[in-house]
Design a protein around this motif. Structure first.
Motif, PDB file in Angstrom:
ATOM      1  N   UNK A 170       5.167 -13.318 -31.564  1.00 33.26           N
ATOM      2  CA  UNK A 170       6.368 -12.476 -31.601  1.00 33.26           C
ATOM      3  C   UNK A 170       7.314 -12.915 -32.718  1.00 33.26           C
ATOM      4  N   UNK A 171       7.427 -14.229 -32.917  1.00 32.42           N
ATOM      5  CA  UNK A 171       8.269 -14.739 -34.008  1.00 32.42           C
ATOM      6  C   UNK A 171       7.680 -14.358 -35.362  1.00 32.42           C
ATOM      7  N   UNK A 172       6.361 -14.392 -35.466  1.00 38.07           N
ATOM      8  CA  UNK A 172       5.697 -14.015 -36.716  1.00 38.07           C
ATOM      9  C   UNK A 172       5.897 -12.529 -36.982  1.00 38.07           C
ATOM     10  N   UNK A 173       5.928 -11.751 -35.916  1.00 39.37           N
ATOM     11  CA  UNK A 173       6.150 -10.307 -36.028  1.00 39.37           C
ATOM     12  C   UNK A 173       7.538 -10.021 -36.596  1.00 39.37           C
ATOM     13  N   UNK A 174       8.492 -10.845 -36.215  1.00 41.59           N
ATOM     14  CA  UNK A 174       9.861 -10.688 -36.716  1.00 41.59           C
ATOM     15  C   UNK A 174       9.936 -10.911 -38.221  1.00 41.59           C
ATOM     16  N   UNK A 175       8.947 -11.636 -38.756  1.00 42.70           N
ATOM     17  CA  UNK A 175       8.883 -11.867 -40.203  1.00 42.70           C
ATOM     18  C   UNK A 175       8.118 -10.753 -40.916  1.00 42.70           C
ATOM     19  N   UNK A 176       7.658  -9.764 -40.156  1.00 39.13           N
ATOM     20  CA  UNK A 176       6.969  -8.634 -40.751  1.00 39.13           C
ATOM     21  C   UNK A 176       5.464  -8.647 -40.607  1.00 39.13           C
ATOM     22  N   UNK A 177       4.929  -9.688 -39.969  1.00 36.97           N
ATOM     23  CA  UNK A 177       3.478  -9.749 -39.786  1.00 36.97           C
ATOM     24  C   UNK A 177       3.027  -8.835 -38.653  1.00 36.97           C
ATOM     25  N   UNK A 178       1.846  -8.250 -38.825  1.00 34.05           N
ATOM     26  CA  UNK A 178       1.266  -7.380 -37.802  1.00 34.05           C
ATOM     27  C   UNK A 178       0.428  -8.216 -36.838  1.00 34.05           C
ATOM     28  N   UNK A 179       0.529  -7.892 -35.559  1.00 38.69           N
ATOM     29  CA  UNK A 179      -0.228  -8.613 -34.534  1.00 38.69           C
ATOM     30  C   UNK A 179      -1.231  -7.657 -33.894  1.00 38.69           C
ATOM     31  N   UNK A 180      -2.498  -8.041 -33.945  1.00 36.08           N
ATOM     32  CA  UNK A 180      -3.530  -7.282 -33.238  1.00 36.08           C
ATOM     33  C   UNK A 180      -3.488  -7.723 -31.780  1.00 36.08           C
ATOM     34  N   UNK A 181      -3.270  -6.764 -30.877  1.00 39.85           N
ATOM     35  CA  UNK A 181      -3.142  -7.089 -29.452  1.00 39.85           C
ATOM     36  C   UNK A 181      -4.335  -7.901 -28.961  1.00 39.85           C
ATOM     37  N   UNK A 182      -4.066  -8.847 -28.084  1.00 42.27           N
ATOM     38  CA  UNK A 182      -5.126  -9.732 -27.608  1.00 42.27           C
ATOM     39  C   UNK A 182      -5.847  -9.168 -26.388  1.00 42.27           C
ATOM     40  N   UNK A 183      -7.134  -9.450 -26.347  1.00 43.95           N
ATOM     41  CA  UNK A 183      -7.956  -9.180 -25.162  1.00 43.95           C
ATOM     42  C   UNK A 183      -8.886 -10.370 -24.989  1.00 43.95           C
ATOM     43  N   UNK A 184      -9.331 -10.663 -23.761  1.00 45.32           N
ATOM     44  CA  UNK A 184     -10.280 -11.767 -23.563  1.00 45.32           C
ATOM     45  C   UNK A 184     -11.551 -11.557 -24.385  1.00 45.32           C
TER      46      UNK A 184
END
Length: 402
Positions: A170-184
Motif C-alpha cells: 500500500x505504501x508502494x502504491x502511494x508512490x505510484x507503483x501498481x500492485x497486482x492483487x494477491x492470490x494463494x
C-alpha cells in the motif's frame, strides 16, 4: 552512503551482505517489523531450508516460475544456482543435492543458513534492528525518509524486501507503483470423495492431473492426504493455475490419470490380465506396481467390482469402468489448504515497473524491490529462494555503486 533495507528475511540479508562486501564504506541498516529475523528460512523445507534447486540452465530454471519467468531469464545469466552453491560453500556452508534435485545444507538444518547470515552481518557491521515496523517511506531532496513508530531513518538508497506485506504494498502504491492483487499460489486441493477417504499418505509416482474446462495439466508424483490431493503434480498446478482457480472460487473438477496411460491402452492391459489371471481374485493384489493395494481396492469398488470377484468373471462394462477409474477419475475440488508451513502468493509490484538489470524501480531512482514483494512466485522446491538470491545479488551490485 547510507542504505536502508525493509525486511529482515533471506532477500534482505543476502542483499546487505553482498553489497557491504562489494563496498565496505556502505552504511547499511536492516529494519524488521517482528521480534525475530529470518523466520521463513527457519521453517523452510521442514526446518532444513530448501536453499535452491539443482537446475543449472537459466532457460530451464525459468520454467518453474508461473510469474516472472521472462523477467528472470537475464538475471539468471548473472547469478544462477551454481553461484548459490559457491556463495554458501565459500562461507563454510556446503550444500547437498537430494534425489528430487532439491538442495539443502549438508548440516541438514536451516540453522546453518541463519548462522551464516548472522555471522556475516556482525562481521560486516550491518545494523539489524527488530521490532521496527515501517509506517511510511517517501523521497525528499534525493534522499529516502523511512519512518517507524518511534524513529526516522534517512537513506541514499532504499531496498524493499518485505515479502508479501500488504502494508508495504500500500505504501508502494502511494508512490505510484501498481500492485497486482494477491492470490494463494501454493496449495493442496481439498476433495471429499469415498475413493480417497482415509488413504492419507498413499502416493502414486507418475500421475497426470488436469483441471477440467481449462488448459491446466501436470504430470508427476501425486499424494493423497486427509484433506484431498497434494504432491508435486498438484502443487505445480496450483501455482500455474493460481489466478484461474481463484476466479473459480476454488470450486472445480480435477481429472486424474493414475497411470499416465491412455484409456485404450489400460483397457487392453485389463483384458490381458483377465486371461492370464482368470481364476485369481481381483482384489488380492494390484496388478499395477504404481497403484497401492488400498487405492486399487477403492477403484474396484468405484467400478462396481467386488473384491472377491475372479478376473474371469469381469464383464465388458466393468472392465471399461475400471479403465476409466484408472485413467479418467474425476474429483470435485472445493477449497484449498496451505502446503505445510509455506504460504506463497501470486501478486505484488507490477514487473513492468522494475528494471531487472538492477532490480530498481523505473518510477523512482534509488528505490529497489527484491524477493516476494514483486509479482514473482515459483513452484515448491527451492525456486523462491533462488529468486531471492539472484535478485539480492544484482541489487547489491547496484547498491555498491558510488
Amino acid at each position: 552512503m547510507s542504505i536502508v533495507i525493509i525486511g529482515g528475511g533471506a532477500a534482505g540479508f543476502f542483499t546487505a551482505i553482498n553489497a557491504k562486501e562489494l563496498n565496505p564504506d556502505l552504511d547499511i541498516t536492516i529494519l524488521e517489523k517482528g521480534k525475530d529475523v529470518l523466520q521463513k528460512v527457519r521453517i523452510s523445507g521442514g526446518g532444513r531450508c530448501n536453499v535452491t534447486h539443482a537446475c543449472f540452465a537459466p532457460k530451464e530454471l525459468t520454467k518453474f516460475y508461473p510469474r516472472g519467468n521472462r523477467e528472470l531469464l537475464g538475471p539468471f545469466h548473472q547469478f544462477m544456482t551454481g553461484d548459490t552453491f559457491e556463495w554458501f560453500e565459500n562461507r563454510g556452508v556446503p550444500l547437498k543435492i537430494e534425489d528430487d534435485n532439491r538442495v539443502f545444507p549438508e548440516a541438514n538444518t536451516s540453522q546453518a543458513i541463519i548462522d551464516c547470515f548472522q555471522k556475516a552481518v556482525e562481521n560486516l557491521n550491518i545494523k539489524v534492528l527488530t521490532n521496527r515496523g515501517v509506517t511510511s517511506f517517501y523521497q525528499q531532496d534525493s534522499k529516502w525518509v523511512i519512518n517507524t513508530k518511534n524513529e526516522e531513518f534517512i537513506a541514499d538508497k532504499l531496498v524493499i524486501a518485505a515479502g508479501s506485506s500488504k502494508k508495504i504494498w500500500e505504501m508502494s502504491q502511494e508512490l505510484g507503483h501498481s500492485i497486482i492483487d494477491t492470490v494463494p499460489s501454493l496449495f493442496t486441493f481439498n476433495i471429499k470423495d469415498e475413493r480417497i477417504t482415509d488413504l492419507g499418505g498413499i502416493s502414486v509416482p507418475n500421475a497426470t492431473v488436469n483441471i477440467l474446462d481449462t488448459k491446466l495439466e501436470n504430470y508427476g508424483p501425486l499424494l493423497i492426504t486427509h484433506w484431498g490431493l497434494s504432491g508435486p503434480a498438484i502443487l505445480k498446478l496450483s501455482a500455474f493455475g493460481a489466478r484461474i482457480l481463484a476466479e473459480k472460487n476454488y470450486k472445480y473438477e480435477v481429472e486424474v490419470n493414475w497411470l499416465s496411460k491412455s484409456s485404450e491402452e489400460v483397457l487392453e492391459e485389463l483384458n490381458q490380465l483377465k486371461k492370464t489371471n482368470a481364476k485369481k481374485q481381483i482384489g488380492l493384489k494390484s496388478p499395477f506396481t504404481e497403484i497401492p493395494r488400498r487405492l486399487w481396492e477403492r477403484l474396484l469398488i468405484a467400478s462396481s467390482i467386488k473384491l472377491n470377484q475372479n478376473w474371469a468373471d469381469l464383464n465388458k462394462n466393468q472392465l471399461q469402468k475400471l479403465a476409466t477409474q484408472l485413467t479418467k477419475a474425476t474429483f470435485k475440488a472445493e477449497g484449498k489448504s496451505t502446503f505445510k508451513e509455506e504460504f506463497v502468493t501470486a501478486g505484488g509490484i507490477d514487473l513492468k515497473e522494475i528494471n531487472f538489470k538492477r532490480f530498481e524501480s523505473k518510477l523512482h531512482k534509488n528505490l529497489f524491490f527484491i524477493g516476494e514483494i514483486l509479482n514473482i512466485d515459483a513452484v515448491t522446491g527451492g525456486f523462491n529462494f533462488q529468486n531471492a538470491w539472484t535478485g539480492g545479488y544484482i541489487c547489491a551490485n547496484a547498491l555498491a555503486e558510488e
